[in-house]
Design an enzyme around this catalytic site. Structure first.
Site, PDB file in Angstrom:
ATOM      1  N   SER A 120     -66.888  32.240  -9.238  1.00 54.42           N
ATOM      2  CA  SER A 120     -66.842  31.543  -8.399  1.00 54.42           C
ATOM      3  C   SER A 120     -67.435  31.499  -7.628  1.00 54.42           C
ATOM      4  O   SER A 120     -67.782  30.482  -6.772  1.00 54.42           O
ATOM      5  CB  SER A 120     -65.704  31.193  -6.829  1.00 54.42           C
ATOM      6  OG  SER A 120     -64.755  31.033  -7.574  1.00 54.42           O
ATOM      7  N   TYR A 218     -59.233  27.097   0.880  1.00 51.31           N
ATOM      8  CA  TYR A 218     -60.313  27.256  -0.852  1.00 51.31           C
ATOM      9  C   TYR A 218     -59.064  27.139  -1.401  1.00 51.31           C
ATOM     10  O   TYR A 218     -58.298  27.222  -1.830  1.00 51.31           O
ATOM     11  CB  TYR A 218     -60.081  29.286  -0.476  1.00 51.31           C
ATOM     12  CG  TYR A 218     -61.096  29.500  -2.019  1.00 51.31           C
ATOM     13  CD1 TYR A 218     -62.474  28.910  -1.713  1.00 51.31           C
ATOM     14  CD2 TYR A 218     -60.637  29.800  -3.147  1.00 51.31           C
ATOM     15  CE1 TYR A 218     -63.678  29.314  -2.350  1.00 51.31           C
ATOM     16  CE2 TYR A 218     -61.600  30.412  -3.856  1.00 51.31           C
ATOM     17  CZ  TYR A 218     -62.952  30.222  -3.772  1.00 51.31           C
ATOM     18  OH  TYR A 218     -63.191  30.033  -4.808  1.00 51.31           O
ATOM     19  N   THR A 367     -68.345  34.676  -2.675  1.00 51.14           N
ATOM     20  CA  THR A 367     -67.816  35.585  -3.620  1.00 51.14           C
ATOM     21  C   THR A 367     -66.775  35.063  -4.080  1.00 51.14           C
ATOM     22  O   THR A 367     -66.615  33.211  -4.534  1.00 51.14           O
ATOM     23  CB  THR A 367     -66.452  35.871  -2.529  1.00 51.14           C
ATOM     24  OG1 THR A 367     -65.390  35.417  -2.191  1.00 51.14           O
ATOM     25  CG2 THR A 367     -66.921  36.619  -0.921  1.00 51.14           C
ATOM     26  N   GLY A 368     -67.167  35.693  -5.601  1.00 52.59           N
ATOM     27  CA  GLY A 368     -66.432  35.209  -6.784  1.00 52.59           C
ATOM     28  C   GLY A 368     -66.072  36.074  -7.694  1.00 52.59           C
ATOM     29  O   GLY A 368     -65.821  37.568  -7.588  1.00 52.59           O
ATOM     30  N   ASN A 399     -59.995  40.092  -7.380  1.00 55.26           N
ATOM     31  CA  ASN A 399     -60.538  40.205  -6.222  1.00 55.26           C
ATOM     32  C   ASN A 399     -60.267  40.883  -5.797  1.00 55.26           C
ATOM     33  O   ASN A 399     -61.658  40.808  -4.812  1.00 55.26           O
ATOM     34  CB  ASN A 399     -60.234  38.099  -6.094  1.00 55.26           C
ATOM     35  CG  ASN A 399     -59.521  38.712  -4.437  1.00 55.26           C
ATOM     36  OD1 ASN A 399     -58.680  39.179  -3.899  1.00 55.26           O
ATOM     37  ND2 ASN A 399     -58.899  37.585  -3.930  1.00 55.26           N
TER      38      ASN A 399
END
Length: 413
Positions: A120, A218, A367-368, A399
């Site tokens: 992401s 999100y 973040t991803g 994650n």
């Protein structure tokens, strides 16, 4: 474990497709910086010790760079990750560190210049292209998405383009019922791809969680639509536009936006998923090769540091659109007001994630995650200190917010 082979024939219009890897991770997780309980799994034996290099610190507002905290952070999850790489840059201190092994079979060391999948973090690149198109008067951020992409979303309620970017669209997300999300299914289907229109159609069958503009949550559906919007406005895939508008002008030579290539070229760490076996044990399946698609950009810590620096300095956007990167919607500020004391306060702008740490330091970045890879990039607004990290989680969710939290806190607290 034997994995399913890559399809021999690539489907037509693959440029508009998204790997099950990214979509399934999105269905399972929303990246936060809270504490997350993750089951302990057996890690590869003989994991190499932490290595690091550092230079002196300088800054009047940030705490001194805590190298011990960074070393502790990147080595703090040996049962949940196979490798980790972190880079701190800027006038307020430089530091690089690695932990683990790049390949559990060969025990090769983690390359400091290694490539990794962005997941992401790709959303920041997508948002930047949309903001560039806004600067070119090819899209109006306050105009309904439905007018640009008729038939893609329900006709009402109207959703503004800006709301796609700042997570206030109210669009529903994919669920575990939409795509395989168990480890075995993820491994077997990691080469699958789906048209973005199909993913959006699956998502919007679910009830909207809130009215547009009334909450910030999100998710990924809004960015699937944003990527479709890029293609509609330009006639090119979002990968092609990112390459033309960002990667080439900034000379990000180790960053790629593949459309069909399933491999990572150049030095890299392998990604793995722990798959339960009939006897109750876990077996690590190598998922390094997977369908790219949305969330499929590949980069290095040095290239992401260069991208973040250029973005913050206004090298990619005019002033009006640059402001969007650092403008958090009022509804998100209202939600932040209820954050318990001592917890990070998290909100999103059009493309970036803002984190205010308990010590009062605010950083911006993203973040991803995708199968076998989790990464992030963060910096203070003045770029005095910047952090880019990548690690290889073996859990299906991927994650590992606890490790993200520890790493970010170590770099800026």
């Amino acid at each position: 474990m034997t994995s399913a082979p890559a399809p021999a024939n690539s489907p037509r219009f693959r440029r508009s497709r998204l790997p099950v890897a990214a979509a399934a991770c999105a269905a399972l997780t929303a990246v936060t910086l809270g504490t997350v309980a993750t089951p302990a799994l057996a890690s590869p034996a003989n994991k190499p010790a932490t290595t690091a290099t550092a230079t002196a610190n300088y800054n009047d507002t940030l705490p001194p760079l805590n190298q011990d905290a960074l070393r502790t952070a990147i080595s703090s999850a040996p049962t949940r990750t196979t490798a980790m790489l972190a880079r701190v840059s800027g006038p307020a201190g430089h530091w690089t560190g690695t932990f683990g092994t790049a390949d559990v079979s060969t025990k090769a060391p983690v390359p400091v210049d290694g490539r990794f999948r962005l997941g992401s973090v790709t959303k920041v690149f997508i948002a930047t292209v949309i903001l560039q198109l806004a600067a070119e008067h090819r899209v109006d951020l306050d105009h309904p998405v439905q007018d640009y992409l008729p038939g893609t979303l329900p006709p009402s309620p109207a959703i503004k383009v800006r709301q796609l970017l700042n997570y206030t669209s109210g669009l529903p997300e994919l669920t575990p019922d939409d795509l395989p999300t168990d480890p075995k299914g993820m491994v077997e289907h990691r080469f699958d791809d789906h048209p973005m229109a199909q993913l959006v159609a699956m998502a919007v069958k679910h009830s909207p969680p809130y009215a547009p503009g009334t909450e910030q949550r999100y998710g990924s559906t809004g960015y699937y639509v944003a990527a479709m919007l890029i293609e509609k406005l330009t006639g090119h895939s979002y990968q092609q536009e990112i390459t033309r508008r960002i990667l080439r002008p900034l000379h990000l030579r180790h960053t790629t936006a593949p459309q069909t290539d399933t491999a990572i070229h150049g030095p890299h760490t392998h990604g793995y998923l722990a798959v339960p076996q009939p006897d109750g044990s876990m077996e690590l399946a190598d998922v390094t090769e997977q369908n790219p698609g949305a969330g499929g950009l590949i980069s290095t810590t040095a290239d992401l540091d260069r991208f973040l620096t250029a973005l913050f300095r206004g090298q990619l956007l005019p002033a009006a659109q640059q402001k969007e990167l650092f403008t958090v919607p009022a509804i998100a500020e209202q939600q932040n007001s209820s954050t318990p004391a001592g917890k990070p306060r998290i909100a999103y702008s059009a493309g970036l994630m803002r984190i205010t740490l308990p010590n009062g330091v605010t950083v911006w970045g993203k973040t991803g995650s995708t199968f076998g890879y989790t990464d992030g990039m963060f910096a203070t607004r003045d770029l005095q200190r910047r952090l880019v990290y990548s690690f290889n989680p073996i859990s299906a969710g991927g994650n590992d917010a606890a490790l993200v939290n520890k790493t970010v806190s170590a770099a800026f607290s």
